[in-house]
Design an enzyme around this catalytic site. Sequence first.
Site, PDB file in Angstrom:
ATOM      1  CB  ILE A  66      -0.945   0.023   1.226  1.00 60.21           C
ATOM      2  CG1 ILE A  66      -1.852  -1.210   1.250  1.00 60.21           C
ATOM      3  CG2 ILE A  66      -1.779   1.295   1.225  1.00 60.21           C
ATOM      4  CD1 ILE A  66      -2.719  -1.322   2.487  1.00 60.21           C
ATOM      5  N   GLY A  69       6.342   4.060   4.722  1.00 58.30           N
ATOM      6  CA  GLY A  69       6.489   5.200   5.623  1.00 58.30           C
ATOM      7  C   GLY A  69       7.822   5.123   6.326  1.00 58.30           C
ATOM      8  CG  PHE A  71       7.408   3.766  11.827  1.00 58.78           C
ATOM      9  CD1 PHE A  71       8.372   4.533  12.451  1.00 58.78           C
ATOM     10  CD2 PHE A  71       6.081   4.182  11.862  1.00 58.78           C
ATOM     11  CE1 PHE A  71       8.018   5.687  13.107  1.00 58.78           C
ATOM     12  CE2 PHE A  71       5.737   5.329  12.522  1.00 58.78           C
ATOM     13  CZ  PHE A  71       6.705   6.092  13.145  1.00 58.78           C
ATOM     14  CB  VAL A  74       1.467  -0.304   4.995  1.00 59.94           C
ATOM     15  CG1 VAL A  74       0.068  -0.839   5.283  1.00 59.94           C
ATOM     16  CG2 VAL A  74       1.992   0.481   6.196  1.00 59.94           C
ATOM     17  CG  ASP A 182       4.087   9.975  13.337  1.00 64.67           C
ATOM     18  OD1 ASP A 182       4.348  11.174  13.045  1.00 64.67           O
ATOM     19  OD2 ASP A 182       4.261   9.038  12.550  1.00 64.67           O
TER      20      ASP A 182
HETATM   21  P1  ADP Z   1       2.547   7.323   6.666  1.00 66.58           P
HETATM   22  O1  ADP Z   1       1.673   7.260   7.881  1.00 66.58           O
HETATM   23  O2  ADP Z   1       3.671   8.300   6.850  1.00 66.58           O
HETATM   24  O3  ADP Z   1       1.757   7.576   5.401  1.00 66.58           O
HETATM   25  P2  ADP Z   1       2.750   4.477   6.921  1.00 66.58           P
HETATM   26  O4  ADP Z   1       3.912   3.558   6.838  1.00 66.58           O
HETATM   27  O5  ADP Z   1       2.031   4.540   8.232  1.00 66.58           O
HETATM   28  O6  ADP Z   1       3.252   5.909   6.485  1.00 66.58           O
HETATM   29  O7  ADP Z   1       1.706   4.065   5.821  1.00 66.58           O
HETATM   30  C1  ADP Z   1       2.083   3.712   4.516  1.00 66.58           C
HETATM   31  C2  ADP Z   1       0.829   3.647   3.670  1.00 66.58           C
HETATM   32  O8  ADP Z   1      -0.044   2.618   4.146  1.00 66.58           O
HETATM   33  C3  ADP Z   1       0.008   4.930   3.670  1.00 66.58           C
HETATM   34  O9  ADP Z   1      -0.516   5.135   2.365  1.00 66.58           O
HETATM   35  C4  ADP Z   1      -1.100   4.632   4.644  1.00 66.58           C
HETATM   36  O10 ADP Z   1      -2.253   5.381   4.343  1.00 66.58           O
HETATM   37  C5  ADP Z   1      -1.329   3.142   4.427  1.00 66.58           C
HETATM   38  N1  ADP Z   1      -1.844   2.504   5.646  1.00 66.58           N
HETATM   39  C6  ADP Z   1      -1.248   2.474   6.866  1.00 66.58           C
HETATM   40  N2  ADP Z   1      -1.991   1.790   7.762  1.00 66.58           N
HETATM   41  C7  ADP Z   1      -3.112   1.382   7.091  1.00 66.58           C
HETATM   42  C8  ADP Z   1      -4.294   0.647   7.467  1.00 66.58           C
HETATM   43  N3  ADP Z   1      -4.471   0.188   8.700  1.00 66.58           N
HETATM   44  N4  ADP Z   1      -5.228   0.444   6.515  1.00 66.58           N
HETATM   45  C9  ADP Z   1      -5.057   0.895   5.250  1.00 66.58           C
HETATM   46  N5  ADP Z   1      -3.979   1.579   4.830  1.00 66.58           N
HETATM   47  C10 ADP Z   1      -3.004   1.822   5.734  1.00 66.58           C
END
Ligand code: ADP
Length: 348
Positions: A66, A69, A71, A74, A182
Site C-alpha cells: 500500500i 512510511g 517505520f 504497509v 505521530d
Molecule cells: P505514513 O503514515 O507516513 O503515510 P505508513 O507507513 O504509516 O506511512 O503508511 C504507509 C501507507 O499505508 C500509507 O498510504 C497509509 O495510508 C497506508 N496505511 C497504513 N496503515 C493502514 C491501514 N491500517 N489500513 C489501510 N492503509 C493503511
Amino acid sequence: TSSIKNERCCLVSLSGSGSTDSGGARGDSLDLAAHDAPDARWPRQNSLSMKEWDIPYDELKLFEMIGTGRFGTVYRGSWHGAVAVKLLHVHSLTDHCLQLDTFKHEVATFRKTRHENLVLFMGACMKPPRLAIVTSLCKGMTLYTHIHLRKDKFTANKSVIVAQQISQGMGYLHARGIIHKDLKTKNIFLENGKVVITDFGLFSVTKLCFGTNARGDSLGIPPGWLCYLAPELVRALRPHASLHLPFSKDTDVYAFGTVWYELLCGEYPFKGQPPEAIIWQVGKGVKQSLANMQASRDIKDILMLCWSYRANERPDFPHLLSTLEKLPRKRLARSPSHPVHLSRSADS
Ligand code: ADP
Ligand code: MG
C-alpha cells in the site's frame, strides 16, 4: 489500485559543518538465538500473555504494497479476513535486543486499546527479522489524501465533527497513558465519516529503522513532519536524536492543532517555507499567522491554545472536546456518529 509512495526526506544540517556520511545502513545481522532466551526484564506472566498477540509470519498472506512510511512498508494482507500488515524495516539494527524489547513493549501497549476511533490492533509478528504489526485494514482515505491530494473542502461544521472524533480517540489514548507521538493527517482515516486514528505509540520503533534517514550531521526530516512538532520538540532536534525527543500528551495536543488548521485551511501551516525557517520560527514561539483565515474567533482560539508555546498552557483532549461541542454551528443537525459528506472543490 493503490499508489506506492516512497517519500524522500529533507536533510537539514544542524551543525553547519560539512556532513560526513556515516553510512546509513549498517547491515548488522541479527542474532536470532539471543531473542529466544527468556527476557529477564519481562515478568513471566506478561510474556505469556504476549503470546496471544503473536501471529506466526507464515499465517499471514501478503498482497500488494500500500505504501512505505518511516517505520516500514504497509501491505494489504489477509489473516482471518482483510488486514493491513506493517512490516518494519529492520535491516539496520544496532542494539537490536533492546529494540526488540521496545517493540514488544509497544505491542503490549497497542493491545490495551479498544475505541471506535482507533484502528483495531490484531497482533504482531515478533520473531526477528520478521517484525510486523497487523491491524484492521482502513477502507476510507486519510485526511491527508482528502485535504492535500483531492483538495476536498471541509466546512467548519464538518471540521468540527472530525475534530471531535479525533479528540475522543486521543482522549482515550491519553487516559490509558499512551502518547501518540505521530498524530498527523496521514495517520487519520475517514471511513464513511468515521475517524480512525492509526500508528499511535509507534514512533520509537524508528529505533528499529534507524539509519534510513540520518546521515552525518544532518537530520532527516520527512516532508510534512515539522509542522506537527511542538516548540519543545523542535528545540530538541539534533542529528540522530529524533529517537529521544521529549514527546508528551502536550506535544500530541500541539499536533492536533496542526490537524485542526489543515482541516480549516486546506494546507499545512508555514506552507512553502524551508525546514530551517520553520525550525527557527517554531523554536522561538512564532506561529503561523491566522490573519487571512476565514474563521470565527472561537475556532482560531482553539488553534492558538493548542499551539501555545508553553506546553502546560495547551488544553487537554477532554477540554478540547467540550470546547468543540460548545462551538456555535450553522444549521448543524448531525451528531458525531453521522457521516461527514465531503464536497470536491470546483477545480478538482
Ligand atoms: P505514513 O503514515 O507516513 O503515510 P505508513 O507507513 O504509516 O506511512 O503508511 C504507509 C501507507 O499505508 C500509507 O498510504 C497509509 O495510508 C497506508 N496505511 C497504513 N496503515 C493502514 C491501514 N491500517 N489500513 C489501510 N492503509 C493503511
Ligand atoms: Mg501511518
